[in-house]
Design a protein around this motif. Structure first.
Motif, PDB file in Angstrom:
ATOM      1  N   SER A   1      -6.497   0.540  -2.061  1.00 16.22           N
ATOM      2  CA  SER A   1      -7.163  -0.695  -1.630  1.00 16.22           C
ATOM      3  C   SER A   1      -7.820  -1.439  -2.797  1.00 16.22           C
ATOM      4  CB  SER A   1      -8.231  -0.374  -0.587  1.00 16.22           C
ATOM      5  OG  SER A   1      -7.657   0.359   0.456  1.00 16.22           O
TER       6      SER A   1
ATOM      7  N   THR B   1      -6.055   7.261  -2.447  1.00 12.89           N
ATOM      8  CA  THR B   1      -4.611   7.501  -2.574  1.00 12.89           C
ATOM      9  C   THR B   1      -4.178   7.500  -4.043  1.00 12.89           C
ATOM     10  OG1 THR B   1      -4.311   5.157  -2.051  1.00 12.89           O
ATOM     11  CG2 THR B   1      -3.901   6.724  -0.286  1.00 12.89           C
TER      12      THR B   1
ATOM     13  N   HIS C   1       0.859  -1.187   0.000  1.00 15.32           N
ATOM     14  CA  HIS C   1       0.000   0.000   0.000  1.00 15.32           C
ATOM     15  C   HIS C   1       0.898   1.241   0.000  1.00 15.32           C
ATOM     16  CE1 HIS C   1      -2.847   3.073   1.472  1.00 15.32           C
ATOM     17  NE2 HIS C   1      -3.697   2.369   0.738  1.00 15.32           N
TER      18      HIS C   1
ATOM     19  N   GLU D   1     -11.393  10.116   4.125  1.00 19.82           N
ATOM     20  CA  GLU D   1     -11.492   9.709   5.532  1.00 19.82           C
ATOM     21  C   GLU D   1     -11.279  10.911   6.467  1.00 19.82           C
ATOM     22  OE1 GLU D   1      -8.828   6.407   6.341  1.00 19.82           O
ATOM     23  OE2 GLU D   1      -9.545   5.335   4.587  1.00 19.82           O
TER      24      GLU D   1
ATOM     25  N   HIS E   1      -7.796  12.965   1.532  1.00 11.24           N
ATOM     26  CA  HIS E   1      -8.461  11.662   1.464  1.00 11.24           C
ATOM     27  C   HIS E   1      -9.833  11.799   2.116  1.00 11.24           C
ATOM     28  CE1 HIS E   1      -9.234   7.386   1.989  1.00 11.24           C
ATOM     29  NE2 HIS E   1      -8.272   7.170   1.096  1.00 11.24           N
TER      30      HIS E   1
HETATM   31  P1  13P Z   1      -7.087   3.899  -0.198  1.00  8.06           P
HETATM   32  O1  13P Z   1      -5.685   3.542  -0.510  1.00  8.06           O
HETATM   33  O2  13P Z   1      -8.039   2.953  -0.814  1.00  8.06           O
HETATM   34  O3  13P Z   1      -7.355   5.309  -0.594  1.00  8.06           O
HETATM   35  O4  13P Z   1      -7.301   3.765   1.370  1.00  8.06           O
HETATM   36  C1  13P Z   1      -6.621   4.513   2.292  1.00  8.06           C
HETATM   37  C2  13P Z   1      -6.481   3.850   3.605  1.00  8.06           C
HETATM   38  O5  13P Z   1      -6.740   4.397   4.637  1.00  8.06           O
HETATM   39  C3  13P Z   1      -6.003   2.515   3.659  1.00  8.06           C
HETATM   40  O6  13P Z   1      -5.871   2.135   4.958  1.00  8.06           O
END
Ligand code: 13P
Ligand code: SF4
Length: 333
Positions: A59, A233, A42, A218, A216
């Motif tokens: 993800s 991301t 990741h 979140e 992001h």
């Molecule tokens: P993504 O890579 O899907 O944007 O997710 C971010 C994340 O918090 C992964 O733990």
């Protein structure tokens, strides 16, 4: 070197157990060949791990890669729910996670029994869960989504169908705004994305008026409102590389800056500061993995992710739905 495999299963490896004279990059490449292994990482992993990985992604990209690989061994440099996802999608492969303790505050915020009771209380709702959850929660869900396909997943559900969204309340609130839905939100959050200081970002913008803020979903609502671009991301990375702008304030985990700097070396990327002086914009779970642990995990083929088959099949159903909808929407190949 003697390794206590029982302790490894419980706790993962310790960096000090590796001979300091070993060239870990070469040794990992050698192990990949010997074991027909693929290393998936990741964007939040430390730079050395990203550099040794065969594939780096968000993800959704990682799930897809885990599903389609013909390697015998998937070494997942990420957190537990990601390695679990790889096992759900590709059960015949040996799936390894360098440190079994690499969890996720967001996944932890939805314990199975509480979530099950909540779901039963709102039984007329369709359950859409963010991929950042355990296999238990996936198994209780109707569709999974990631930050890069969530809008499309929600739009695929008839407008009059009530939706329960879990576990991230910030992503859920953002999606409610974007789609005009009124999804019922589980009260979970990511400890990293909630720590950014909007006040400090505003001050940075005063010093760098030309900078764009990339965030992001979140992150909390007020920060997202101040952002020039919101995305997963991979989407943030693509946006930064393609934008004519030269300076970016990046409100997500700092690991992403490594690829940004590699893909656009002439641009300036400023990590969004946390609201105190800690390094809390580093995910403590993601950063449990190290190059040393990656090497040892490949060498000893531990710790391995295993899963009860009934649970796996139940968790796979909503994952398959996500992948089908993403394919139909042209988001994945
Ligand atoms: P993504 O890579 O899907 O944007 O997710 C971010 C994340 O918090 C992964 O733990
Ligand atoms: Fe979980 Fe947040 Fe870390 Fe991602 S960054 S693994 S959501 S705690």
């Amino acid at each position: 070197m003697s390794i206590n495999t029982d302790s490894l299963l419980q706790h993962g490896f310790l960096n000090k157990e590796v001979d300091a004279t070993i060239d870990l990059f070469a040794a990992i490449e050698q192990l990949k060949k010997e074991k027909n292994a693929i290393v998936l990482a990741h964007f939040y992993q430390e730079p050395d791990i990203q550099d040794v990985a065969d594939f780096i992604g968000d993800s959704l990209g990682l799930a897809q890669k885990a599903q389609s690989t013909d390697a015998d061994m998937i070494v997942f440099a990420g957190v537990h729910f990601m390695a679990e996802t790889a096992k759900i999608l590709n059960p015949s492969k040996k799936v390894l996670l360098p440190d079994l303790k690499a969890g996720c505050s967001l996944a932890d915020s939805a314990p199975r029994d509480l979530f099950k009771a909540f779901k039963e209380k709102h039984s007329d709702n369709l359950v859409i869960s963010y991929i950042n959850c355990t296999a238990d929660i996936k198994a209780l869900s109707d569709i999974i989504c990631t930050s890069s396909n969530a809008e499309k997943i929600i739009e695929s559900v008839p407008a009059d169908q009530p939706i329960l969204f879990a576990p991230d309340k910030n992503l859920g609130a953002y999606l409610n705004k974007k789609t005009g839905r009124n999804m019922l939100l589980w009260n979970g959050a990511c400890m990293v994305h909630e720590i950014f200081s909007l006040e400090k970002i505003v001050k940075l913008k005063i010093r760098h008026p030309e900078a764009e803020v990339l965030a992001h979903p979140e992150c909390e609502e007020a920060l997202l409102q101040a952002a020039d671009f919101v995305g997963s991301t991979t989407q943030i990375l693509k946006y930064a590389v393609q934008s004519p702008k030269q300076v970016f304030i990046v409100a997500t985990e700092t690991g992403i800056l490594h690829q940004m700097q590699k893909d656009a070396p002439h641009k300036t990327f400023i990590p969004a500061p946390p609201n105190n002086n800690c390094a809390c914009n580093d995910c403590p779970h993601m950063k449990l993995n190290t190059l040393e642990k990656l090497y040892l995990c490949m060498k000893y083929e531990l710790p391995e992710i295993t899963m009860d088959e009934t649970l796996r099949l139940a968790a796979k159903k909503p994952m398959d739905r996500m992948l089908d909808i993403s394919r139909a929407a042209g988001l994945i190949g």
